[in-house]
Design an enzyme around this catalytic site. Structure first.
Site, PDB file in Angstrom:
ATOM      1  N   CYS A 113       0.812  -1.227   0.000  1.00 46.20           N
ATOM      2  CA  CYS A 113       0.000   0.000   0.000  1.00 46.20           C
ATOM      3  C   CYS A 113       0.839   1.269   0.000  1.00 46.20           C
ATOM      4  O   CYS A 113       0.426   2.290  -0.551  1.00 46.20           O
ATOM      5  CB  CYS A 113      -0.937  -0.003   1.187  1.00 46.20           C
ATOM      6  N   HIS A 258      -4.231   7.172   1.207  1.00 45.37           N
ATOM      7  CA  HIS A 258      -4.385   5.814   0.663  1.00 45.37           C
ATOM      8  C   HIS A 258      -5.832   5.356   0.841  1.00 45.37           C
ATOM      9  O   HIS A 258      -6.409   5.515   1.919  1.00 45.37           O
ATOM     10  CB  HIS A 258      -3.425   4.874   1.384  1.00 45.37           C
ATOM     11  N   ASN A 288     -10.024  -0.720  -2.952  1.00 45.23           N
ATOM     12  CA  ASN A 288      -8.637  -0.579  -2.497  1.00 45.23           C
ATOM     13  C   ASN A 288      -7.714  -1.237  -3.523  1.00 45.23           C
ATOM     14  O   ASN A 288      -7.662  -2.459  -3.631  1.00 45.23           O
ATOM     15  CB  ASN A 288      -8.480  -1.237  -1.120  1.00 45.23           C
TER      16      ASN A 288
HETATM   17  N1  COA Z   1     -20.509  -8.611   4.152  1.00 43.62           N
HETATM   18  C1  COA Z   1     -21.295  -8.883   5.209  1.00 43.62           C
HETATM   19  N2  COA Z   1     -20.805  -9.164   6.424  1.00 43.62           N
HETATM   20  C2  COA Z   1     -19.483  -9.191   6.573  1.00 43.62           C
HETATM   21  C3  COA Z   1     -18.599  -8.916   5.510  1.00 43.62           C
HETATM   22  C4  COA Z   1     -19.166  -8.618   4.261  1.00 43.62           C
HETATM   23  N3  COA Z   1     -18.414  -8.350   3.177  1.00 43.62           N
HETATM   24  N4  COA Z   1     -17.330  -9.000   5.961  1.00 43.62           N
HETATM   25  C5  COA Z   1     -17.403  -9.318   7.263  1.00 43.62           C
HETATM   26  N5  COA Z   1     -18.702  -9.429   7.625  1.00 43.62           N
HETATM   27  C6  COA Z   1     -19.240  -9.773   8.943  1.00 43.62           C
HETATM   28  C7  COA Z   1     -18.315 -10.631   9.756  1.00 43.62           C
HETATM   29  O1  COA Z   1     -18.459 -11.998   9.433  1.00 43.62           O
HETATM   30  C8  COA Z   1     -18.764 -10.334  11.157  1.00 43.62           C
HETATM   31  O2  COA Z   1     -19.898 -11.072  11.448  1.00 43.62           O
HETATM   32  P1  COA Z   1     -20.115 -11.695  12.915  1.00 43.62           P
HETATM   33  O3  COA Z   1     -20.183 -10.490  13.835  1.00 43.62           O
HETATM   34  O4  COA Z   1     -21.385 -12.437  12.778  1.00 43.62           O
HETATM   35  O5  COA Z   1     -18.921 -12.549  13.181  1.00 43.62           O
HETATM   36  C9  COA Z   1     -19.174  -8.864  11.084  1.00 43.62           C
HETATM   37  O6  COA Z   1     -19.417  -8.592   9.697  1.00 43.62           O
HETATM   38  C10 COA Z   1     -18.120  -7.932  11.579  1.00 43.62           C
HETATM   39  O7  COA Z   1     -16.879  -8.349  11.000  1.00 43.62           O
HETATM   40  P2  COA Z   1     -15.554  -7.608  11.261  1.00 43.62           P
HETATM   41  O8  COA Z   1     -14.448  -8.268  10.484  1.00 43.62           O
HETATM   42  O9  COA Z   1     -15.386  -7.435  12.733  1.00 43.62           O
HETATM   43  O10 COA Z   1     -15.955  -6.238  10.567  1.00 43.62           O
HETATM   44  P3  COA Z   1     -15.277  -4.828  10.675  1.00 43.62           P
HETATM   45  O11 COA Z   1     -16.255  -3.885  11.223  1.00 43.62           O
HETATM   46  O12 COA Z   1     -13.926  -4.901  11.298  1.00 43.62           O
HETATM   47  O13 COA Z   1     -15.103  -4.507   9.140  1.00 43.62           O
HETATM   48  C11 COA Z   1     -13.427  -4.435   7.465  1.00 43.62           C
HETATM   49  C12 COA Z   1     -14.305  -5.324   8.330  1.00 43.62           C
HETATM   50  C13 COA Z   1     -12.521  -5.363   6.675  1.00 43.62           C
HETATM   51  C14 COA Z   1     -14.301  -3.634   6.536  1.00 43.62           C
HETATM   52  C15 COA Z   1     -12.621  -3.488   8.363  1.00 43.62           C
HETATM   53  O14 COA Z   1     -12.015  -4.211   9.414  1.00 43.62           O
HETATM   54  C16 COA Z   1     -11.557  -2.740   7.623  1.00 43.62           C
HETATM   55  O15 COA Z   1     -11.828  -2.047   6.671  1.00 43.62           O
HETATM   56  N6  COA Z   1     -10.313  -2.838   8.078  1.00 43.62           N
HETATM   57  C17 COA Z   1      -9.206  -2.205   7.396  1.00 43.62           C
HETATM   58  C18 COA Z   1      -8.850  -3.050   6.256  1.00 43.62           C
HETATM   59  C19 COA Z   1      -7.903  -2.373   5.368  1.00 43.62           C
HETATM   60  O16 COA Z   1      -7.891  -1.188   5.271  1.00 43.62           O
HETATM   61  N7  COA Z   1      -7.077  -3.166   4.693  1.00 43.62           N
HETATM   62  C20 COA Z   1      -6.179  -2.694   3.769  1.00 43.62           C
HETATM   63  C21 COA Z   1      -5.108  -1.892   4.388  1.00 43.62           C
HETATM   64  S1  COA Z   1      -4.109  -1.318   3.164  1.00 43.62           S
END
Ligand code: COA
Length: 331
Positions: A113, A258, A288
């Site tokens: 990234c 980013h 992303n």
């Molecule tokens: N659609 C529906 N539900 C989803 C899902 C999707 N695409 N992805 C995850 N979930 C669900 C999970 O299974 C979880 O369900 P549960 O509570 O029944 O177990 C719930 O949503 C919450 O999941 P979680 O992983 O805790 O979600 P979050 O709020 O942390 O969001 C991201 C997930 C990935 C969007 C978030 O963590 C994020 O954006 N992180 C940064 C990632 C990033 O920037 N990466 C690149 C860096 S360069």
């Protein structure tokens, strides 16, 4: 001593648009979940056979055209990607061949990234040595072929996407114009928080059926942990680079963060107390694209009239490694 200035920008993305509704037909997710949690509405994925070098070539040609330069004017290529077309050699030489460039050096960097920020720093250093005058820097990624489109992998499948951006850099004598200062960091204790385990040379063979069965060839991410670090490291780094040039956020015409998740960008904006017109995001349309997000933002701002001569712009990125950094630039 001359330092580097960006002379031209270009972008190229696949023409295949994948909407959130498209994804919801292939996994348990919804447009509403993706939009609320990430700000993404649609993204671009390559079609079968379309390569990172194909996109990089198209973006590079646009950047060269804006700079008013020809391929034969280039002295070197820096290619930032974490998803090269092949393990060896890197994408740089394939781009050199595709562009029909002479036997100029082509260097690959794998900072994911923050690769484009690291690339700008390298380009600036190369130009400062006087060894090189005109450099092409590309940030390009194909993430779609490294993801599984399934409910199990939905936390990555809805975020990552494909695209390429390029800039042409040349020497600038005016000390208050061009790339002014950098702030770069890494923290390997979080290497496995966002990574691809296999193929790797520590395994013999480098990739096996067992790796694939265990999904170790897919991008693995602890999203919450990445989020937590990104929202502190990016503001910290923006402040650091502004301090280096004796400026504050009030002097900033534009921040290009980013594009990992719109919620991360919004928290960075709040932490820095920036007004909406000081920040540009386009993750809603591209997702992303890892090393390509910053040059995609930059090209849209340049061509869309969001950047004017004399504007102070800061670009900042955070991601796999962890590795992060910022650059301050007077347009
Ligand atoms: N659609 C529906 N539900 C989803 C899902 C999707 N695409 N992805 C995850 N979930 C669900 C999970 O299974 C979880 O369900 P549960 O509570 O029944 O177990 C719930 O949503 C919450 O999941 P979680 O992983 O805790 O979600 P979050 O709020 O942390 O969001 C991201 C997930 C990935 C969007 C978030 O963590 C994020 O954006 N992180 C940064 C990632 C990033 O920037 N990466 C690149 C860096 S360069």
């Amino acid at each position: 001593m001359a330092h580097a200035r960006i002379l031209g920008t270009g972008l190229a993305v696949p023409d295949r648009v994948v909407t959130n509704d498209d994804l919801s037909t292939r996994m348990d997710t919804t447009d509403e979940w993706i939009r609320t949690r990430t700000g993404i509405r649609e993204r671009r994925w390559v079609r079968e056979g379309e390569t990172g070098v194909d996109m990089a070539k198209a973006a590079s040609e646009r950047a060269l055209e804006m700079a008013g330069l020809k391929v034969s004017d280039l002295d070197g290529i820096i290619f930032a990607t974490s998803s090269p077309d092949h393990f060896v050699p890197g994408n740089g030489v394939f781009l050199q061949r595709a562009l029909g460039a002479g036997t100029i050096p082509a260097l690959d960097i794998r900072q994911a990234c923050s690769g484009f920020i690291y690339g700008l720093s390298l380009a600036d250093a190369w130009i400062r040595t006087g060894q090189f005058r005109r450099l092409l820097l590309v940030g390009a990624e194909i993430q779609s072929t490294g993801m599984e489109i399934s409910t199990e992998e939905r936390h990555t499948a809805v975020i990552f996407a494909d695209g390429a951006g390029a800039v042409v850099l040349g020497p600038e004598e005016n000390p208050d114009r061009g790339l002014l200062a950098f702030d770069l960091h890494s923290q390997g204790e979080f290497a496995e928080t966002l990574w691809v385990d296999s193929p790797g040379s520590m395994y013999h063979p480098r990739v096996s059926h067992q790796h694939i069965d265990e999904k170790r060839h897919l991008l693995q991410m602890d999203g919450k942990e990445v989020f937590r670090h990104a929202v502190t490291r990016m503001p910290e780094s923006v402040q650091a680079v502004l301090v280096k040039i004796g400026k504050t956020t009030a002097d900033l015409a534009l921040l290009l963060p980013h594009q990992a998740n719109l919620r991360i960008s919004e928290m960075v904006q709040r932490a820095l107390k920036l007004r909406d017109e000081q920040v540009y995001n386009n993750i809603d349309r591209y997702g992303n694209t890892t090393a390509a997000t910053i040059p995609l933002l930059l090209d849209e701002c340049v061509r869309g009239g969001r950047l004017h001569p004399g504007d102070l712009v800061v670009m900042t990125a955070f991601g796999s490694g962890f590795s992060w950094g910022s650059v301050a630039c007077r347009w």
